[in-house]
Scaffold this active site. Structure first.
Site, PDB file in Angstrom:
ATOM      1  N   CYS A   1       0.846  -1.192   0.000  1.00 37.16           N
ATOM      2  CA  CYS A   1       0.000   0.000   0.000  1.00 37.16           C
ATOM      3  C   CYS A   1       0.880   1.240   0.000  1.00 37.16           C
ATOM      4  O   CYS A   1       1.947   1.257   0.590  1.00 37.16           O
ATOM      5  CB  CYS A   1      -0.962   0.069   1.174  1.00 37.16           C
ATOM      6  SG  CYS A   1      -2.122  -1.294   1.245  1.00 37.16           S
TER       7      CYS A   1
ATOM      8  N   LYS B   1       5.837  -4.490  -4.053  1.00 38.28           N
ATOM      9  CA  LYS B   1       7.279  -4.349  -3.924  1.00 38.28           C
ATOM     10  C   LYS B   1       7.769  -4.591  -2.503  1.00 38.28           C
ATOM     11  O   LYS B   1       8.684  -5.362  -2.269  1.00 38.28           O
ATOM     12  CB  LYS B   1       7.681  -2.949  -4.396  1.00 38.28           C
ATOM     13  CG  LYS B   1       9.177  -2.680  -4.311  1.00 38.28           C
ATOM     14  CD  LYS B   1       9.922  -3.418  -5.376  1.00 38.28           C
ATOM     15  CE  LYS B   1      11.412  -3.200  -5.329  1.00 38.28           C
ATOM     16  NZ  LYS B   1      12.117  -4.313  -5.974  1.00 38.28           N
TER      17      LYS B   1
HETATM   18  C1  F6R Z   1      11.664 -10.867  -5.886  1.00 42.65           C
HETATM   19  C2  F6R Z   1      11.509  -9.873  -4.856  1.00 42.65           C
HETATM   20  C3  F6R Z   1      11.163 -10.321  -3.487  1.00 42.65           C
HETATM   21  C4  F6R Z   1      11.974  -9.544  -2.449  1.00 42.65           C
HETATM   22  C5  F6R Z   1      11.502  -9.892  -1.030  1.00 42.65           C
HETATM   23  C6  F6R Z   1      12.336  -9.204   0.014  1.00 42.65           C
HETATM   24  O1  F6R Z   1      12.000 -10.279  -7.099  1.00 42.65           O
HETATM   25  O2  F6R Z   1      11.647  -8.706  -5.088  1.00 42.65           O
HETATM   26  O3  F6R Z   1      11.350 -11.689  -3.342  1.00 42.65           O
HETATM   27  O4  F6R Z   1      13.319  -9.849  -2.614  1.00 42.65           O
HETATM   28  O5  F6R Z   1      10.169  -9.510  -0.893  1.00 42.65           O
HETATM   29  O6  F6R Z   1      12.276  -7.820  -0.107  1.00 42.65           O
HETATM   30  P1  F6R Z   1      13.332  -6.897   0.595  1.00 42.65           P
HETATM   31  O7  F6R Z   1      14.649  -7.165  -0.012  1.00 42.65           O
HETATM   32  O8  F6R Z   1      12.856  -5.501   0.334  1.00 42.65           O
HETATM   33  O9  F6R Z   1      13.314  -7.253   2.053  1.00 42.65           O
END
Ligand code: F6R
Length: 593
Positions: A2, A588
């Site tokens: 969000c 994301k």
């Molecule tokens: C895959 C992807 C996710 C992130 C995961 C961890 O392409 O982006 O698997 O790697 O959600 O996110 P962070 O690194 O932000 O903790």
């Protein structure tokens, strides 16, 4: 997870257009529904729908609303279907209070409840009523509230979800991250958990839950608008793949001291005595960051001779980690906001461990709660599929390996050799990127695959996992990553002439073993793509396609071998007509469990 934005500027600009422009930048955080609530001067008007920000823009073009302040939201649905009814902002019974929030409550899942709670709470001011209402709420949130009765005021509350304030000239902003407001101001205030901020066109102040004023630092955003502009690229994922020579350079900048064979990591906050006392390292992370952690395990064990375990943060956090005073815990996270990683890190700290963060987003919660760490300096990563963060994470882990190695007896020459290899990486990354036309042709050949297998060994096994993850998350083709030699214990049954098998086969100590694994696939008719090293013998008789990356230190090879796999997933997804930057069901930064 969000996206939230708010603006108040006393009529200097139209809130509605600032909010919608900001939402477009936050869409990567969720894109199930979108909405705005604007104080028009006569009261609050909301516009919202199930759909994406461009749909909201179209709605506002048909049915405009303008005013001097307002709040807006783009949603990644957790509780409640992604319908217009469930879209934020939510209002109270009389439509005099509007709320957006970036998380979920544990006791009540509907944000609408909060609007009603505020409506029913005692207090002379909106902030007093928000504070009173939040006393009844358990959970995590980052929220913004406006009231028809107090035009120009926005009340913001943070508990566990990222929210920052943007400080302009007689105009103020609130946003889930700086990308939404960077075109108006570079001065931001990161709120702490428990903070209540009150914004009006005249200024802002921050309170705690007892209404005591709190002081928070104003930070400068170090990147600029160009960093979040698409430029000549079709998608952010493509842009970020192609940025990797620069982003790897950014991670290395100022950190290589060749003469002394030292990695300068000023933010680590570890003394030589702390270093000597470490007898175990635990890496906690999710998704792509977890894959980087697996690469990091081999790098650190090799260079520093310290045993490393790599844990899914979501599993680790509920395992009640054992007392760990001599354990160093490393949380790896691009966003620095992933809920599971954050909680795993807190659990490790509670068990007595020192905690480091390897994080991209400056000022993020994991960065701020760590005892020290390494920033990636890779710039904002917008594409939902992580690419440039992965390569920078490996580089940061290699720097950490050299640092720890130095403290634990790794000879000077070995350290210097690795630093030189690290320094060469940006140039080598550019050479790998030149493979793109070749990879695009392969994508055309494999676009209709229904399954794919990615195989690698040693430090390239995590690259196999990462290649498979990239393919499945953006093209929706089922793919699995496997240790190449494990294949014969089961997955080999899947291999037939329809099955593309991507082998990671750079020149390293397991290269000849990987060739044997290729023979096993070949014998069963599988179609092989090999990512191999320039200078390795021709694999022509054994594989269908070869993608050659330049040679580097074997431990660093994942930085190069992963790039063709990123490109392959990207082009296959584009050819299949998938929405590469907004893959279905994903967001994301995953700030829910
Ligand atoms: C895959 C992807 C996710 C992130 C995961 C961890 O392409 O982006 O698997 O790697 O959600 O996110 P962070 O690194 O932000 O903790």
């Amino acid at each position: 997870m969000c996206g939230v934005i708010g603006y108040t500027g006393g009529g200097r600009r139209d809130a509605s257009s600032i909010l919608v422009r900001g939402l477009a930048r936050l869409e990567y955080r969720g894109y199930d529904s979108a909405g705005v609530a604007v104080h028009t001067g006569d009261g609050i008007v909301t516009r919202k729908l199930a759909g994406r920000v461009p749909d909201l823009q179209a709605l506002l073009a048909r049915s405009p609303v303008s005013g001097a302040s307002g709040i807006a939201h783009t949603r990644w649905a957790t509780h409640g279907a992604p319908t217009t009814r469930n879209a934020h902002p939510h209002v109270d019974c009389d439509e005099r209070i509007a709320v957006v929030h970036g998380h979920k409550f544990r006791t009540e899942t509907d944000t609408e409840t909060l609007a009603h709670l505020i409506e029913d709470s005692p207090g002379e001011t909106l902030e007093a009523r928000v504070i009173a209402a939040l006393e009844l709420v358990v959970g995590t949130y980052g929220l913004a509230v406006i009231s028809a009765d107090e035009p120009g005021k926005i009340v913001v509350a943070r508990q566990g979800s990222p929210v920052l304030l943007g400080i302009g000239d007689e105009e103020f902003f609130v946003a889930s991250d700086a990308s939404a407001i960077i075109e108006y101001t570079r001065s931001v205030v990161h709120l702490d958990d428990g903070d209540i901020a009150v914004l009006t066109p005249q200024g802002y102040h921050i309170l705690d839950r007892e209404s005591h004023v709190q002081l928070r630092a104003v930070d400068d955003v170090t990147w600029d608008l160009e960093a979040i502009a698409l430029g000549p690229y079709a998608h952010f994922m493509q842009k970020e793949i192609f940025e990797q020579a620069d982003t790897v350079r950014g991670t290395l900048r100022g950190r290589l001291v060749f003469d002394e064979g030292v990695a300068r990591l000023n933010g680590l906050n570890i003394t030589p005595d702390d270093c000597a006392a470490i007898n175990r390292i635990t890496i906690v992370a999710c998704g792509t960051s977890w894959h980087a952690g697996l690469v990091g395990r081999q790098i650190i064990e090799t260079l520093a001779q310290i045993p490393v375990t790599v844990e899914y943060a979501s599993e680790f956090r509920y395992r009640r980690p054992l007392a760990a005073s001599n354990t160093l815990t490393i949380a790896i996270s691009q966003s620095g906001e992933t809920a599971d990683t954050l909680e795993a890190m807190r659990a490790a700290r509670a068990a007595g461990s020192r905690v480091l963060g390897i994080v991209n987003v400056v000022g993020s919660t994991i960065a701020r709660e760590s005892d020290g760490g390494i920033y990636l300096h890779a710039g904002p990563e917008i594409g939902v599929a992580s690419t440039k963060a992965f390569t920078s994470q490996i580089v940061a882990l290699a720097l950490l390996g050299v640092y720890l190695g130095q403290q634990r007896g790794l000879p000077l020459e070995a350290r210097q050799e690795l630093l030189c290899r690290l320094a060469q990486l940006p140039t080598l990354v550019s050479r790998v990127l030149a493979l793109e036309p070749h990879v695009r042709r392969l994508a055309e050949e494999f676009v209709d695959a229904r399954n794919a297998l990615y195989l690698g060994r040693g430090v390239n096994f995590p690259v196999a996992l990462e290649g498979a993850l990239k393919l499945k998350e953006i093209s929706y083709i089922h793919a699995e990553g496997y240790p190449a030699a494990e294949m014969k214990h089961g997955p080999i049954a899947l291999i037939d002439a329809e099955m593309p098998v991507v082998f990671l086969a750079p020149h390293d100590e397991v290269y000849t073993k990987v060739l044997s694994n290729m023979q096993e696939v070949r014998a069963r008719g599988g179609r092989i793509i090999a990512v191999t090293t320039e200078g390795n013998g021709d694999l022509g008789g054994l594989v269908d396609h070869q993608l050659r990356v330049p040679a580097t230190a074997p431990l660093l090879s994942p930085v190069l071998t992963v790039i063709p796999l990123q490109l392959l997933a990207y082009h296959i997804a584009v050819l299949r007509g998938c929405d590469v930057d907004r893959p279905r069901n994903l967001a994301k930064s995953v700030t829910v469990e």
